[in-house]
Design a protein around this motif. Sequence first.
Motif, short mmCIF file in Angstrom:
data_model
loop_
_atom_site.label_atom_id
_atom_site.label_comp_id
_atom_site.label_asym_id
_atom_site.label_seq_id
_atom_site.Cartn_x
_atom_site.Cartn_y
_atom_site.Cartn_z
N MET A 1 0.86 -1.17 0.00
CA MET A 1 0.00 0.00 0.00
C MET A 1 0.90 1.24 0.00
O MET A 1 1.81 1.33 0.81
CB MET A 1 -0.90 -0.01 1.24
CG MET A 1 -1.75 1.23 1.38
SD MET A 1 -2.84 1.23 2.82
CE MET A 1 -4.14 0.18 2.27
N ASN A 2 0.61 2.16 -0.88
CA ASN A 2 1.40 3.39 -0.92
C ASN A 2 0.78 4.44 0.00
O ASN A 2 -0.30 4.25 0.56
CB ASN A 2 1.53 3.91 -2.36
CG ASN A 2 0.19 4.29 -2.97
OD1 ASN A 2 -0.73 4.70 -2.28
ND2 ASN A 2 0.09 4.15 -4.29
N LYS A 3 1.46 5.57 0.14
CA LYS A 3 1.04 6.60 1.09
C LYS A 3 -0.27 7.26 0.69
O LYS A 3 -1.10 7.58 1.54
CB LYS A 3 2.15 7.63 1.26
CG LYS A 3 3.36 7.03 1.92
CD LYS A 3 4.51 8.00 2.04
CE LYS A 3 5.70 7.32 2.70
NZ LYS A 3 6.82 8.22 2.89
N LYS A 4 -0.48 7.46 -0.59
CA LYS A 4 -1.75 8.06 -1.05
C LYS A 4 -2.93 7.15 -0.74
O LYS A 4 -3.99 7.60 -0.32
CB LYS A 4 -1.69 8.36 -2.55
CG LYS A 4 -0.88 9.58 -2.90
CD LYS A 4 -0.97 9.89 -4.38
CE LYS A 4 -0.16 11.14 -4.68
NZ LYS A 4 -0.24 11.50 -6.09
N ILE A 39 -3.82 7.13 13.52
CA ILE A 39 -3.52 7.36 12.10
C ILE A 39 -2.04 7.68 11.92
O ILE A 39 -1.40 7.17 10.99
CB ILE A 39 -4.43 8.47 11.53
CG1 ILE A 39 -5.87 7.94 11.47
CG2 ILE A 39 -3.96 8.91 10.15
CD1 ILE A 39 -6.91 8.96 11.10
N TYR A 40 -1.48 8.45 12.82
CA TYR A 40 -0.05 8.77 12.75
C TYR A 40 0.78 7.49 12.89
O TYR A 40 1.70 7.25 12.10
CB TYR A 40 0.31 9.77 13.85
CG TYR A 40 1.78 9.99 14.00
CD1 TYR A 40 2.50 10.72 13.06
CD2 TYR A 40 2.48 9.45 15.08
CE1 TYR A 40 3.86 10.91 13.19
CE2 TYR A 40 3.84 9.65 15.22
CZ TYR A 40 4.53 10.38 14.28
OH TYR A 40 5.88 10.56 14.41
N LYS A 41 0.47 6.67 13.89
CA LYS A 41 1.25 5.44 14.10
C LYS A 41 1.06 4.47 12.93
O LYS A 41 2.01 3.79 12.53
CB LYS A 41 0.87 4.79 15.42
CG LYS A 41 1.43 5.54 16.60
CD LYS A 41 1.35 4.76 17.86
CE LYS A 41 2.07 5.55 18.94
NZ LYS A 41 2.17 4.83 20.18
N GLY A 42 -0.15 4.40 12.41
CA GLY A 42 -0.39 3.54 11.25
C GLY A 42 0.42 4.00 10.04
O GLY A 42 0.99 3.19 9.32
N TYR A 43 0.47 5.30 9.84
CA TYR A 43 1.24 5.86 8.72
C TYR A 43 2.73 5.54 8.86
O TYR A 43 3.38 5.13 7.91
CB TYR A 43 1.02 7.37 8.66
CG TYR A 43 1.64 8.03 7.47
CD1 TYR A 43 1.04 7.95 6.21
CD2 TYR A 43 2.83 8.74 7.59
CE1 TYR A 43 1.62 8.56 5.11
CE2 TYR A 43 3.41 9.35 6.49
CZ TYR A 43 2.80 9.26 5.25
OH TYR A 43 3.36 9.86 4.17
N LYS A 44 3.24 5.70 10.08
CA LYS A 44 4.66 5.42 10.31
C LYS A 44 4.99 3.94 10.18
O LYS A 44 6.10 3.58 9.82
CB LYS A 44 5.08 5.93 11.69
CG LYS A 44 5.15 7.46 11.72
CD LYS A 44 5.95 7.97 12.87
CE LYS A 44 7.33 7.47 12.79
NZ LYS A 44 8.41 8.26 13.16
N GLN A 48 4.68 -2.33 7.82
CA GLN A 48 4.39 -3.58 8.53
C GLN A 48 3.09 -4.24 8.07
O GLN A 48 2.85 -5.40 8.38
CB GLN A 48 4.32 -3.33 10.03
CG GLN A 48 5.64 -2.93 10.63
CD GLN A 48 5.53 -2.63 12.11
OE1 GLN A 48 4.45 -2.36 12.62
NE2 GLN A 48 6.65 -2.67 12.80
N LEU A 49 2.24 -3.50 7.38
CA LEU A 49 0.98 -4.05 6.88
C LEU A 49 1.29 -5.04 5.77
O LEU A 49 1.79 -4.67 4.72
CB LEU A 49 0.06 -2.93 6.38
CG LEU A 49 -1.28 -3.37 5.79
CD1 LEU A 49 -2.12 -4.09 6.84
CD2 LEU A 49 -2.02 -2.17 5.25
N ARG A 50 0.97 -6.30 6.01
CA ARG A 50 1.31 -7.34 5.05
C ARG A 50 0.27 -7.49 3.94
O ARG A 50 0.61 -7.70 2.80
CB ARG A 50 1.49 -8.67 5.77
CG ARG A 50 2.71 -8.66 6.66
CD ARG A 50 2.97 -10.04 7.24
NE ARG A 50 4.09 -9.98 8.14
CZ ARG A 50 4.01 -10.13 9.45
NH1 ARG A 50 2.86 -10.37 10.01
NH2 ARG A 50 5.09 -10.05 10.20
N GLU A 51 -1.01 -7.41 4.33
CA GLU A 51 -2.07 -7.59 3.35
C GLU A 51 -3.02 -6.40 3.42
O GLU A 51 -3.59 -6.12 4.47
CB GLU A 51 -2.84 -8.88 3.64
CG GLU A 51 -1.98 -10.13 3.47
CD GLU A 51 -2.76 -11.39 3.72
OE1 GLU A 51 -3.92 -11.47 3.27
OE2 GLU A 51 -2.21 -12.30 4.37
#
Length: 156
Positions: A1-4, A39-44, A48-51
């Motif tokens: 997944m990209n940042k956008k 949201i901040y921690k998820g973005y950073k 680590q998001l595999r799927e």
Amino acid sequence: MNKKEFVRQAKIIKNQLYKTAYLYLGNEANALDVVDETIYKGYKALWQLREEEYFTTWMTRILINECKKELKRLSRIKCQESLVTKQSQDYDYDQLPLKEAIRSLPTQLKDVVILRYFSGYTLAEAAKALNIPQGTVVTRQRKALKLLKLELGEEE
């Protein structure tokens, strides 16, 4: 997944995250802070998001952990305030019997109730978000509902 794509997906689930945080914390300001931190921690930690299909579940897990941290922080603050003032605190939360009954549940049971009934998760999604077997979710749900029924039944 990209940042956008992360930003797009985060906007979609932000309201759901807020509702869940509000149910945990019972305070609008704290819930908003926790959602922002999530949201901040998820973005950073996006790497680590595999799927990608588990994005919502992954973010919810981060939110639950942040809510638990905030509750610990708030309890430390309340303990310190009570030591200083030696007065009982008046809570400004809605005093609805159901909300109070849910807040009085043990954490494991409260997690299941909030995810299942207030966040709209299925049994499988709740199990994935809490990182426990689906059968455990069913058992905790049944136990929580039984406790809520007892608690609310006594008040009638």
